[in-house]
Design an enzyme around this catalytic site. Structure first.
Site, short mmCIF file in Angstrom:
data_model
loop_
_atom_site.label_atom_id
_atom_site.label_comp_id
_atom_site.label_asym_id
_atom_site.label_seq_id
_atom_site.Cartn_x
_atom_site.Cartn_y
_atom_site.Cartn_z
N HIS A 217 0.85 -1.28 0.11
CA HIS A 217 -0.09 -0.01 -0.14
C HIS A 217 0.78 1.21 -0.04
O HIS A 217 1.47 1.76 1.07
CB HIS A 217 -1.10 0.05 1.19
CG HIS A 217 -1.97 1.05 1.17
ND1 HIS A 217 -3.26 0.99 0.55
CD2 HIS A 217 -1.78 2.38 1.30
CE1 HIS A 217 -3.74 2.38 0.54
NE2 HIS A 217 -3.08 2.90 1.24
N HIS B 118 1.65 4.86 -2.57
CA HIS B 118 1.18 6.03 -3.82
C HIS B 118 2.26 6.70 -4.26
O HIS B 118 3.23 6.81 -3.95
CB HIS B 118 0.15 6.80 -3.04
CG HIS B 118 -0.94 6.65 -2.11
ND1 HIS B 118 -1.89 5.57 -2.34
CD2 HIS B 118 -0.97 6.72 -0.75
CE1 HIS B 118 -2.54 5.35 -1.29
NE2 HIS B 118 -2.00 5.91 -0.29
N TYR C 75 -7.53 17.44 -1.35
CA TYR C 75 -6.49 17.92 -0.68
C TYR C 75 -5.43 17.92 -1.85
O TYR C 75 -5.51 17.32 -2.75
CB TYR C 75 -5.96 16.91 0.42
CG TYR C 75 -5.52 15.71 0.13
CD1 TYR C 75 -4.45 15.30 -0.42
CD2 TYR C 75 -6.33 14.67 -0.14
CE1 TYR C 75 -3.98 14.04 -0.71
CE2 TYR C 75 -6.21 13.57 -0.48
CZ TYR C 75 -4.75 13.12 -0.87
OH TYR C 75 -4.43 11.98 -1.45
N ARG D 151 -10.16 0.50 -6.48
CA ARG D 151 -10.53 1.09 -5.10
C ARG D 151 -11.74 1.70 -5.15
O ARG D 151 -12.09 2.57 -5.83
CB ARG D 151 -9.46 1.84 -4.86
CG ARG D 151 -9.36 2.31 -3.16
CD ARG D 151 -8.05 3.15 -2.71
NE ARG D 151 -7.71 3.20 -1.32
CZ ARG D 151 -7.30 4.24 -0.77
NH1 ARG D 151 -6.85 5.17 -1.37
NH2 ARG D 151 -6.90 4.22 0.49
N ARG E 113 -14.32 12.73 3.91
CA ARG E 113 -13.18 13.88 3.84
C ARG E 113 -12.39 13.66 2.55
O ARG E 113 -12.02 14.68 2.35
CB ARG E 113 -12.44 13.88 5.11
CG ARG E 113 -11.44 12.80 5.25
CD ARG E 113 -10.74 12.88 6.56
NE ARG E 113 -10.20 11.59 6.82
CZ ARG E 113 -8.81 11.16 5.95
NH1 ARG E 113 -8.27 11.81 5.30
NH2 ARG E 113 -8.51 9.94 6.39
N HIS F 167 -6.47 -0.53 5.85
CA HIS F 167 -6.01 -0.27 7.10
C HIS F 167 -7.30 -0.62 8.42
O HIS F 167 -7.35 0.08 9.01
CB HIS F 167 -6.04 1.49 7.16
CG HIS F 167 -5.55 1.88 6.21
ND1 HIS F 167 -4.47 1.48 5.38
CD2 HIS F 167 -5.81 3.27 5.48
CE1 HIS F 167 -4.06 2.01 4.50
NE2 HIS F 167 -4.76 3.31 4.49
N ASP G 163 2.10 3.02 3.42
CA ASP G 163 1.26 3.96 2.95
C ASP G 163 2.07 5.30 2.48
O ASP G 163 1.44 6.40 2.80
CB ASP G 163 0.25 4.40 4.30
CG ASP G 163 -0.75 5.39 3.79
OD1 ASP G 163 -1.02 5.38 2.50
OD2 ASP G 163 -1.19 5.96 4.76
C1 0GY Z 1 -4.33 6.51 2.42
C2 0GY Z 1 -5.00 7.18 3.43
C3 0GY Z 1 -5.60 8.39 2.87
C4 0GY Z 1 -6.01 8.98 1.63
C5 0GY Z 1 -6.18 8.29 0.62
O1 0GY Z 1 -7.03 8.37 -1.52
C6 0GY Z 1 -6.57 8.96 -0.80
O2 0GY Z 1 -6.40 10.45 -0.92
O3 0GY Z 1 -6.34 7.20 0.59
C7 0GY Z 1 -5.96 9.20 3.97
O4 0GY Z 1 -6.15 10.43 3.98
O5 0GY Z 1 -6.53 8.76 5.22
O6 0GY Z 1 -4.67 5.24 2.39
O7 0GY Z 1 -3.56 6.95 1.54
#
Ligand code: 0GY
Length: 291
Positions: free
Chosen positions: A27, A29, A45, A120, A126, A177, A245
């Site tokens: 996990h 990004h 964001y 996903r 949020r 998570h 993460d």
């Molecule tokens: C994560 C958690 C978050 C964000 C995202 O897709 C996303 O923007 O998953 C978070 O803000 O909790 O798993 O990256």
């Protein structure tokens, strides 16, 4: 980047824990770089750019061999940065995309050839506007011929509402998570046990025992999260995944050190057999053994 956005750790420590050969960070990004891969106009964001090269350097620094790169909400349904990273990584990465219901079979095939093995569904309010369940159902039907799975992200308070919908989907489900438990409550209390029961009655449900940095109430000490993750690893050893993460979007309390996160692994997976399952066998089965 948002004014209150915490960038990722510039210099994570070398972990004391040596991960097994072929270990997968399942996990993480890539964000941008925005000049090449602009963020979505619908994003909630704006992160700090976090490139594929920085991700692969972190992978090597932490001792991992492979990544599963998950499309984050700030890129919406434009998976270009993800696909670009997958092309660079070749066999060393797989991906999880975010798509809308107009996606075509041809587009899915192109993504599959790049290494995407899942989509996903994000339920975290949020992060995304609410998606009707009918849209998710249509997407689930479209990915079925490709053998992909569905990664779901929700918060513990939404479990009761979402669970019946997830149980209707006739597909492997991976819950991000640990379903985001409130770790101030007991492991054997009704809330976390509702999540455990969901896993128990659905043998095709998996979970990521990730994100102590998000779940802890005592940052940067993650010991309050350990009993939850350890419980899941020991009860469902064949259906757990682990990930950093990185680059940790939307952290508010502190900037996590990825080396410290790796050193949590032997606390939640105390034996070599559990570590091998969590870091190698399980992600390999889900992401590399699917044609
Ligand atoms: C994560 C958690 C978050 C964000 C995202 O897709 C996303 O923007 O998953 C978070 O803000 O909790 O798993 O990256």
């Amino acid at each position: 980047m948002d004014a209150d956005y915490l960038p990722f750790h510039p210099n994570p420590r070398t972990p004391a824990f040596k991960v097994p050969a072929d270990a997968v960070d399942a996990h993480c990004h890539v964000f941008g770089p925005a000049a090449q891969f602009p963020y979505s106009p619908k994003r909630k964001y704006t992160p700090c750019d976090a490139s594929k090269d920085q991700l692969f350097a972190l992978r090597d620094h932490l001792g991992f061999s492979r990544n599963v790169i998950v499309q984050a909400s700030c890129h919406g349904t434009d998976n270009a940065a993800l696909i670009d990273a997958l092309h660079t990584a070749g066999e060393l990465a797989r991906g999880v995309a975010v798509v809308d219901e107009s996606i075509t079979e041809e587009e899915l095939l192109t993504m599959h050839q790049a290494g995407v093995r899942g989509v996903r569904f994000n339920f975290v309010k949020r992060l995304v506007d609410t998606t009707p369940k009918s849209v998710f159902k249509n997407i689930a039907a479209k990915i079925r011929p490709f053998g992909w799975h569905i990664v779901v992200y929700f918060e513990a308070q939404d479990l009761e509402e979402i669970a019946p919908f997830l149980e209707e989907l006739d597909t492997t489900i991976v819950i991000d998570h640990m379903g985001r438990p409130d770790v101030s409550k007991p492991v054997d209390g009704p809330e976390f046990q509702a999540f455990v029961n969901l896993m128990e009655r659905n043998p095709h449900f998996w979970t990521k025992v990730s994100c102590p940095e998000r779940l802890t109430q005592t940052p940067p000490d993650y010991s309050d999260v350990v009993p939850f993750a350890k419980y899941l690893v020991e009860r469902f050893p064949e259906r757990v995944l682990w990930g950093t993460d990185w680059p940790h979007p939307n952290m508010k309390s502190h900037t996590p050190d990825d080396g410290q996160l790796v050193d949590v692994i032997p606390l939640i997976a105390p034996t070599p057999a559990l570590q091998q399952a969590l870091l190698v066998t399980n992600p390999d089965k889900l992401y590399w053994q699917q044609a």
